[in-house]
Design an enzyme around this catalytic site. Structure first.
Site, PDB file in Angstrom:
ATOM      1  N   ARG A 163      16.137  21.547 -39.790  1.00  0.00           N
ATOM      2  CA  ARG A 163      17.157  21.224 -40.537  1.00  0.00           C
ATOM      3  C   ARG A 163      16.659  20.416 -41.676  1.00  0.00           C
ATOM      4  NH1 ARG A 163      19.169  21.216 -35.569  1.00  0.00           N
ATOM      5  NH2 ARG A 163      21.153  22.693 -35.570  1.00  0.00           N
ATOM      6  N   HIS A 172      17.110  26.467 -40.931  1.00  0.00           N
ATOM      7  CA  HIS A 172      16.162  27.515 -40.782  1.00  0.00           C
ATOM      8  C   HIS A 172      15.862  28.618 -41.790  1.00  0.00           C
ATOM      9  CE1 HIS A 172      15.567  26.426 -36.582  1.00  0.00           C
ATOM     10  NE2 HIS A 172      16.711  27.151 -36.114  1.00  0.00           N
ATOM     11  N   HIS A 177      11.182  31.461 -33.576  1.00  0.00           N
ATOM     12  CA  HIS A 177      12.110  31.188 -32.888  1.00  0.00           C
ATOM     13  C   HIS A 177      12.540  32.225 -31.632  1.00  0.00           C
ATOM     14  CE1 HIS A 177      16.052  29.550 -31.992  1.00  0.00           C
ATOM     15  NE2 HIS A 177      15.689  28.532 -32.938  1.00  0.00           N
ATOM     16  N   ASP A 221      17.837  19.498 -27.934  1.00  0.00           N
ATOM     17  CA  ASP A 221      17.635  20.204 -29.088  1.00  0.00           C
ATOM     18  C   ASP A 221      17.139  18.958 -29.970  1.00  0.00           C
ATOM     19  OD1 ASP A 221      17.797  21.753 -31.355  1.00  0.00           O
ATOM     20  OD2 ASP A 221      19.882  22.006 -31.242  1.00  0.00           O
ATOM     21  N   GLU A 228       9.713  25.183 -30.506  1.00  0.00           N
ATOM     22  CA  GLU A 228       9.243  25.593 -31.752  1.00  0.00           C
ATOM     23  C   GLU A 228       8.152  24.585 -32.226  1.00  0.00           C
ATOM     24  OE1 GLU A 228      12.979  25.605 -33.750  1.00  0.00           O
ATOM     25  OE2 GLU A 228      13.980  26.046 -31.827  1.00  0.00           O
TER      26      GLU A 228
HETATM   27  C1  GLA Z   1      17.092  25.676 -33.511  1.00  0.00           C
HETATM   28  C2  GLA Z   1      18.196  24.438 -33.474  1.00  0.00           C
HETATM   29  C3  GLA Z   1      19.451  24.512 -32.753  1.00  0.00           C
HETATM   30  C4  GLA Z   1      20.247  25.915 -33.099  1.00  0.00           C
HETATM   31  C5  GLA Z   1      19.071  27.027 -33.014  1.00  0.00           C
HETATM   32  C6  GLA Z   1      19.876  28.402 -33.247  1.00  0.00           C
HETATM   33  O1  GLA Z   1      16.616  25.723 -32.304  1.00  0.00           O
HETATM   34  O2  GLA Z   1      17.467  23.189 -33.379  1.00  0.00           O
HETATM   35  O3  GLA Z   1      20.211  23.316 -33.052  1.00  0.00           O
HETATM   36  O4  GLA Z   1      20.502  25.841 -34.498  1.00  0.00           O
HETATM   37  O5  GLA Z   1      18.035  26.808 -33.784  1.00  0.00           O
HETATM   38  O6  GLA Z   1      21.076  28.673 -32.478  1.00  0.00           O
END
Ligand code: GLA
Length: 353
Positions: free
Chosen positions: A83, A108, A179, A252, A316
């Site tokens: 982000r 992304h 991803h 996350d 990631e």
């Molecule tokens: C990443 C983000 C998550 C989500 C996924 C896609 O991993 O960190 O918050 O947006 O991508 O669903």
């Protein structure tokens, strides 16, 4: 600098045909890719019972990937993976505005990011595939014509390499990552909460409710984000009294790897029921571990497998989220004459840690 030939190629480029390619090594491990999003669609590895399991999410047909762009099922994401707050940043005194596609933020690479493009794909050998693309100046708001190459290689020791390179003709920012969603059960019928995870990180980057870093680098000590000792993913995933877990609805977050910018072991995951161990090696400063908290079970994958809540994890390797807006974070800037390079290795074995 991009060569004149590359810039001419950029202006004349035609969309290649969408195809799929499979590579394999001598141990029976194989990987399949499509050039739609430079995406991994299948990764088949040995399990302890002598069978082979497909440990990444995928679909039966390439067309199904077009409908699942928001899930980011297996592609290379960018130009900036993760982000960027309010989709804005300043570079060399100039303000840039990127596509907003995640609440009020950029995620992304935007809604028309690299994961939605048809790349050039070439099989270099039985074990190696090359993907390349020219991302034009202004795409999704990013400056510079950027030439990106990704090499996917299966090695003889059952490791799988993703090597990235990029060059630009104007100052820009970049943060590429894969991803892929992993499920070491070999099917999304079972939750990834049973996986045992270790992350070599003593710190993480706390965020606001929109998952944009506040700028703080906090210790994981005494929190549900401490994976320095191997722990089942499901054990603390719902400890919502810890605000970062509540904000993300599970995991996350960006872990600040202890060995920043040195190719080293970032994380390892083990699934007791199949015996499959996956190590993640990287030269990147951060690791975003996403535990599939947004999955609602409406998406149907390979062979009818339901992509349900917490049935796939993304690990990631990358720069920190929103680094363009935090001078204290590792720099995401790429200038003409420089080469962006990244290597990530997913290594498979049956040796529990
Ligand atoms: C990443 C983000 C998550 C989500 C996924 C896609 O991993 O960190 O918050 O947006 O991508 O669903």
């Amino acid at each position: 600098m991009l060569s004149l030939v590359a810039v001419i190629a950029l202006s004349c480029q035609r969309t290649p045909k969408v195809e799929m390619i499979t590579i394999s090594n001598h141990n029976g491990m194989s990987a399949t890719f499509t050039n739609y999003g430079a995406r991994i669609t299948s990764l088949i590895v040995p399990a302890s019972d002598g069978t082979f399991k497909d440990v990444v999410w995928g679909y039966d047909t390439v067309e199904e990937y077009y409908d699942s762009n928001d899930l980011y099922c297996g592609p290379i994401v960018g130009r900036y993976g993760n982000r960027i707050g309010k989709g804005r940043f300043v570079l060399d005194g100039k303000e840039y505005f990127l596509t907003i596609n995640d609440g009020e933020n950029h995620l992304h690479g935007g809604s028309g990011g690299l994961s939605t493009k048809v790349w050039n794909m070439e099989k270099l050998s039985d074990r190696e595939v090359k993907m390349s693309i020219l991302s034009p100046d202004g795409e999704e708001g990013y400056p510079g014509n950027v030439e990106i190459t990704v090499y996917y290689t299966l090695n003889y020791d059952n490791s799988f390499d993703i090597k990235y390179e990029a060059v630009t003709d104007a100052p820009t920012i970049i943060n590429l990552t894969s991803h892929a969603y992993f499920n070491l059960h070999g099917t999304s019928k079972y939750s990834t909460n049973s996986h045992i995870l270790r992350i070599n990180a003593s710190h993480f980057t706390p965020t606001d409710e929109g998952l944009i870093p506040t700028g703080e680098i906090a210790s994981v000590g005494g929190t549900p984000l401490d994976f320095r000792v191997p722990t089942a993913i499901g054990e603390r995933i719902d400890e919502v009294s810890f605000e970062p877990i509540a904000f993300a609805g599970g995991y996350d977050h960006n872990w600040v790897l202890d060995k920043e910018r040195e190719f080293s072991l970032a994380a390892e995951v083990f699934e007791p029921s199949t015996g499959i161990v996956m190590q993640v090696w990287s030269d990147q400063p951060g690791l975003q571990f996403y535990s599939g908290n947004f999955m609602d079970g409406k998406d149907i994958g390979r062979g009818g497998d339901i992509h349900g809540y917490r049935t796939g994890i993304a690990l990631e390797t990358q720069n920190y989220p929103d680094a363009p807006n935090h001078p204290d974070f590792p720099s995401p800037v790429l200038r003409p004459g420089e080469v962006y390079k990244q290597l990530t290795r997913y290594s498979f074995s049956l040796n529990a840690f």
